[in-house]
Motif scaffolding. Structure first.
Motif, PDB file in Angstrom:
ATOM      1  N   GLU A  11      27.001  35.346  40.633  1.00 61.70           N
ATOM      2  CA  GLU A  11      27.721  35.040  39.388  1.00 61.70           C
ATOM      3  C   GLU A  11      28.737  36.135  39.058  1.00 61.70           C
ATOM      4  O   GLU A  11      29.871  35.850  38.680  1.00 61.70           O
ATOM      5  N   LEU A  12      28.342  37.382  39.199  1.00 62.68           N
ATOM      6  CA  LEU A  12      29.258  38.493  38.936  1.00 62.68           C
ATOM      7  C   LEU A  12      30.444  38.439  39.892  1.00 62.68           C
ATOM      8  O   LEU A  12      31.603  38.592  39.476  1.00 62.68           O
ATOM      9  N   THR A  13      30.177  38.204  41.158  1.00 63.37           N
ATOM     10  CA  THR A  13      31.250  38.114  42.143  1.00 63.37           C
ATOM     11  C   THR A  13      32.174  36.951  41.812  1.00 63.37           C
ATOM     12  O   THR A  13      33.403  37.073  41.927  1.00 63.37           O
ATOM     13  N   GLN A  14      31.618  35.833  41.374  1.00 61.45           N
ATOM     14  CA  GLN A  14      32.437  34.678  41.002  1.00 61.45           C
ATOM     15  C   GLN A  14      33.334  34.996  39.812  1.00 61.45           C
ATOM     16  O   GLN A  14      34.498  34.598  39.780  1.00 61.45           O
ATOM     17  N   ARG A  15      32.818  35.729  38.853  1.00 56.85           N
ATOM     18  CA  ARG A  15      33.621  36.117  37.688  1.00 56.85           C
ATOM     19  C   ARG A  15      34.796  36.991  38.113  1.00 56.85           C
ATOM     20  O   ARG A  15      35.916  36.805  37.645  1.00 56.85           O
ATOM     21  N   VAL A  16      34.517  37.952  38.972  1.00 59.12           N
ATOM     22  CA  VAL A  16      35.581  38.824  39.480  1.00 59.12           C
ATOM     23  C   VAL A  16      36.592  37.992  40.267  1.00 59.12           C
ATOM     24  O   VAL A  16      37.807  38.148  40.094  1.00 59.12           O
ATOM     25  N   HIS A  17      36.107  37.096  41.103  1.00 60.78           N
ATOM     26  CA  HIS A  17      36.990  36.276  41.929  1.00 60.78           C
ATOM     27  C   HIS A  17      37.898  35.397  41.067  1.00 60.78           C
ATOM     28  O   HIS A  17      39.095  35.256  41.349  1.00 60.78           O
ATOM     29  N   THR A  18      37.350  34.804  40.032  1.00 60.31           N
ATOM     30  CA  THR A  18      38.137  33.958  39.138  1.00 60.31           C
ATOM     31  C   THR A  18      39.279  34.744  38.499  1.00 60.31           C
ATOM     32  O   THR A  18      40.429  34.278  38.477  1.00 60.31           O
ATOM     33  N   LEU A  19      38.973  35.934  38.001  1.00 60.62           N
ATOM     34  CA  LEU A  19      40.015  36.769  37.397  1.00 60.62           C
ATOM     35  C   LEU A  19      41.017  37.245  38.442  1.00 60.62           C
ATOM     36  O   LEU A  19      42.219  37.342  38.170  1.00 60.62           O
ATOM     37  N   PHE A  20      40.525  37.563  39.636  1.00 58.96           N
ATOM     38  CA  PHE A  20      41.394  37.984  40.733  1.00 58.96           C
ATOM     39  C   PHE A  20      42.408  36.886  41.059  1.00 58.96           C
ATOM     40  O   PHE A  20      43.604  37.156  41.213  1.00 58.96           O
ATOM     41  N   ILE A  21      41.955  35.646  41.152  1.00 61.48           N
ATOM     42  CA  ILE A  21      42.863  34.524  41.437  1.00 61.48           C
ATOM     43  C   ILE A  21      43.898  34.397  40.325  1.00 61.48           C
ATOM     44  O   ILE A  21      45.091  34.229  40.579  1.00 61.48           O
ATOM     45  N   GLU A  22      43.439  34.517  39.104  1.00 60.47           N
ATOM     46  CA  GLU A  22      44.318  34.385  37.938  1.00 60.47           C
ATOM     47  C   GLU A  22      45.354  35.506  37.866  1.00 60.47           C
ATOM     48  O   GLU A  22      46.532  35.259  37.618  1.00 60.47           O
ATOM     49  N   LYS A  23      44.919  36.742  38.086  1.00 61.21           N
ATOM     50  CA  LYS A  23      45.796  37.895  37.854  1.00 61.21           C
ATOM     51  C   LYS A  23      46.520  38.398  39.099  1.00 61.21           C
ATOM     52  O   LYS A  23      47.556  39.049  38.987  1.00 61.21           O
ATOM     53  N   PHE A  24      45.986  38.104  40.277  1.00 62.65           N
ATOM     54  CA  PHE A  24      46.610  38.587  41.513  1.00 62.65           C
ATOM     55  C   PHE A  24      47.047  37.435  42.413  1.00 62.65           C
ATOM     56  O   PHE A  24      47.449  37.667  43.552  1.00 62.65           O
ATOM     57  N   ASP A  25      46.951  36.221  41.897  1.00 64.48           N
ATOM     58  CA  ASP A  25      47.417  35.035  42.621  1.00 64.48           C
ATOM     59  C   ASP A  25      46.825  34.948  44.029  1.00 64.48           C
ATOM     60  O   ASP A  25      47.493  34.529  44.974  1.00 64.48           O
TER      61      ASP A  25
END
Length: 79
Positions: A11-25
């Motif tokens: 879950e933590l990794t998924q949260r980071v991944h979601t923000l990464f996609i949003e902010k770093f495309d």
């Protein structure tokens, strides 16, 4: 208990991944540079092959411009 820990890690990794996609495309190289780690670490983390240290959590949170506690919110071993 190990199963719950694995779920929390995912879950933590998924949260980071979601923000990464949003902010770093989705650009892992740029994200790794902002975090200050090797791109290989980012790839392994997102593939579930590596866990996240506290240091890495703080660095990733800073790169994503969020507080580490925001990434951890609601995660708990208890009921």
């Amino acid at each position: 208990m190990q199963q719950k820990l694995d779920e929390l890690k995912a879950e933590l990794t998924q949260r980071v991944h979601t923000l990464f996609i949003e902010k770093f495309d989705g650009k892992q190289r740029e994200f790794a540079r902002a975090v200050g780690c090797d791109e290989k670490i980012v790839r392994k983390l997102f593939r579930g092959e590596q866990g996240m240290t506290v240091n890495l959590l703080f660095k990733m949170a800073a790169a994503l411009k969020v507080k580490p506690v925001d990434l951890l919110e609601g995660l708990s071993l208890g009921e």
